[in-house]
Design an enzyme around this catalytic site. Structure first.
Site, PDB file in Angstrom:
ATOM      1  CB  CYS A 108      30.637  -0.625  26.032  1.00 63.12           C
ATOM      2  SG  CYS A 108      29.114  -1.557  26.136  1.00 63.12           S
ATOM      3  CD  GLU A 144      28.332  -4.427  32.892  1.00 63.93           C
ATOM      4  OE1 GLU A 144      29.160  -4.534  31.963  1.00 63.93           O
ATOM      5  OE2 GLU A 144      27.827  -5.398  33.467  1.00 63.93           O
TER       6      GLU A 144
END
Ligand code: NAP
Length: 473
Positions: A263, A229
């Site tokens: 993110c 991720e």
């Protein structure tokens, strides 16, 4: 000592932690392996009870957890409270749903007998997690893997050791057996050693491409499965018929939440020309309203960045962007407070050669582009090496969804803020990584999908064609 809590609001060193020794790592790996063997004979529902207890304990200690996180990395206390509650929600969800997800699945087959896929644990996992959501990142990996029976070694970020320790301690205090999550203060070399160890069967990392590359390389060399991720430069597309009140309410939040250190923050605003001026004006207005201050104070609405270095790095990136022709529409001024504050900033006039066009700005800086057609908006959204998430605002949500489906990312939200919930898969494509966390997909990330084909006797008239030896007579 690499692991320390430095409060980014006061710059005070609050606590330092000694590194884990090789002997301690070895012990943790063996405890993990022994627990994996024990988990094999335990019913999934037994772990479900423990995971509900974990959720309850997290809620019991919610304020202490939120406070520790605010002191570790500067997050607004109210946002930290939200993160803590989300961890409890994730734990409860997997406690309630994993047993069903992990049931054997029958497979229709022309083979003799019946076939099913069983879902088994695989062994000890290493999880490497970042500072920006110090609790939630742990829970996204811990909850599904605890349910399946994979014990975990946790290497957390060097600047959030207090929060990481607190969460790992709470999980064990709530009744998870020792080794379910072993939180260690590992060096990078020790992480590699753990990945190389035969007792470890997989690695989950959330972090930068730099960290991801190093860890995935070590895992690949040792043929260990990984989920990655990584970073993102998520587009926020505003179509010509979007409801501009909604856009304006969501846009600033989607950039400034967690001081822009997320993110899936909206990092690139791609706006149709007929609404561009209004968009920039309203974004400026909303950016100008946030109030920097003590993140523990509920009146503060702009948090400091997580470290001095993070702030300096972001300033350098903004300076480079300006040097390459970016126009500062708002911000980029010093904030007269000792903490690591960065003034919310809006940059426009970014051409394709500007470094801000292709590198992630991990802080409260919005890049805004003007486009004249929907096709141009989609092309610009896809002109990125990243592919994590995105937002589309459209007058008609069906049309918004058509545009969303053409954006090359793992998640897109139409006329909505972004969600991160246990039932929704989370993850990206391209350099944002691979694999998914949360949901059924996250549940299965480190599962042995074992095929069992069962018959009372072989059927000599139903053998697999050329795959078996012909009768010698
Ligand atoms: P980072 O430097 O990669 O750190 C993340 C974790 O990886 C930390 O625990 C770090 O440890 C560790 N690490 C880094 N290099 C390593 C190596 N060579 N070997 C072993 N461990 C290593 O990431 P960051 O810059 O702090 O975090 C921000 C990045 O994460 C951003 O790019 C953001 O977009 C991304 N992110 C992605 C997601 C997602 O779900 N896709 C979520 C949140 C953040 P140390 O702290 O000791 O260096």
């Amino acid at each position: 000592m690499a692991y320390k809590t430095i409060n980014p609001y006061t710059n005070e060193v609050v606590k330092e932690y000694s590194n884990t020794t090789d002997q301690e790592l070895e012990e943790a790996l063996q405890i993990g392996k022994d627990l994996y063997e024990k988990f094999k004979t335990q019913l999934v529902k037994e772990r479900g009870k423990i995971l509900h207890d974990v959720a309850a304990k997290i809620r019991e200690q919610a304020d202490e957890l939120a406070r520790a996180c605010t002191i570790d990395m500067g997050k607004l206390f109210t946002e930290a409270q939200g993160e803590v509650e989300l961890c409890a929600v994730i734990a409860d969800w997997f406690a309630d749903h994993s047993e069903e997800m992990l049931k054997p699945e029958p497979v229709e087959t022309s083979a003799n007998g019946t076939a099913e896929i069983q879902h088994h644990a695989t062994g000890v996992l290493v999880m490497v997690e970042p500072w920006n959501f110090p609790y939630y990142q742990i829970m996204r990996v811990f909850a599904p893997n605890f349910m399946v029976g994979n014990p975990m070694i946790l290497k957390h970020a060097s600047n959030t050791p207090t929060s990481a320790k607190m969460m790992a301690d709470i999980i064990i205090e709530a009744g998870a057996p020792k080794g379910s999550i072993a939180h260690l203060f590992l060096t990078y070399d020790q992480v590699t050693n753990a990945i190389e160890d035969p007792r470890v069967q997989g690695v989950a990392l959330t972090g930068s491409e730099r960290g991801g590359e190093a860890v995935a390389q070590a895992a690949g060399k040792n043929l260990k499965k990984t989920t990655m991720e990584l970073g993102g430069m998520d587009p926020f597309v505003v179509l010509d018929d979007a409801n501009m009140d909604d856009v304006s309410d969501i846009a600033w939040r989607s950039r400034l939440y967690n001081a822009g250190q997320e993110c899936t923050s909206s990092k690139r605003f791609i706006v149709m020309e007929n609404v561009y001026d209004e968009f920039v004006e309203r974004l400026k207005e909303n950016f100008s309203k946030v109030q920097p201050g003590d993140p523990l104070d509920p009146k503060t609405t702009l948090a400091p960045m997580n470290t001095k270095k993070a702030k300096e790095d972001l300033q350098e990136q903004v300076d480079e962007a300006i040097k390459a022709g970016a126009k500062v529409e708002y911000g980029n001024e010093a904030i007269d407070l000792p903490g690591q504050f960065f003034m919310p900033t809006i940059l426009t006039n970014i051409d394709k050669d500007n470094p801000a066009h292709s590198t992630e700005l991990f802080g409260p800086v919005a890049v805004v582009y003007k486009v004249s057609t929907e096709k141009e908006a989609i092309e610009l959204a896809n002109d990125s090496s990243y592919g994590l998430g995105g937002i589309v605002f459209a007058g008609d949500s069906e049309h918004g969804a058509e545009v969303a489906s053409q954006i090359e990312t793992g998640m897109v939200f139409v006329n909505n803020f972004r969600y991160s919930l246990p039932e929704l898969p989370f993850g990206g494509v391209k350099r944002s990584g691979y694999g998914r966390e949360m949901s059924r997909l996250g549940q299965m990330a480190f599962v042995n999908e074992k095929l069992i084909v069962k018959a009372d006797r072989p059927d000599m008239n139903n053998l697999a064609g050329g795959l078996v030896a012909t009768d010698p007579e």
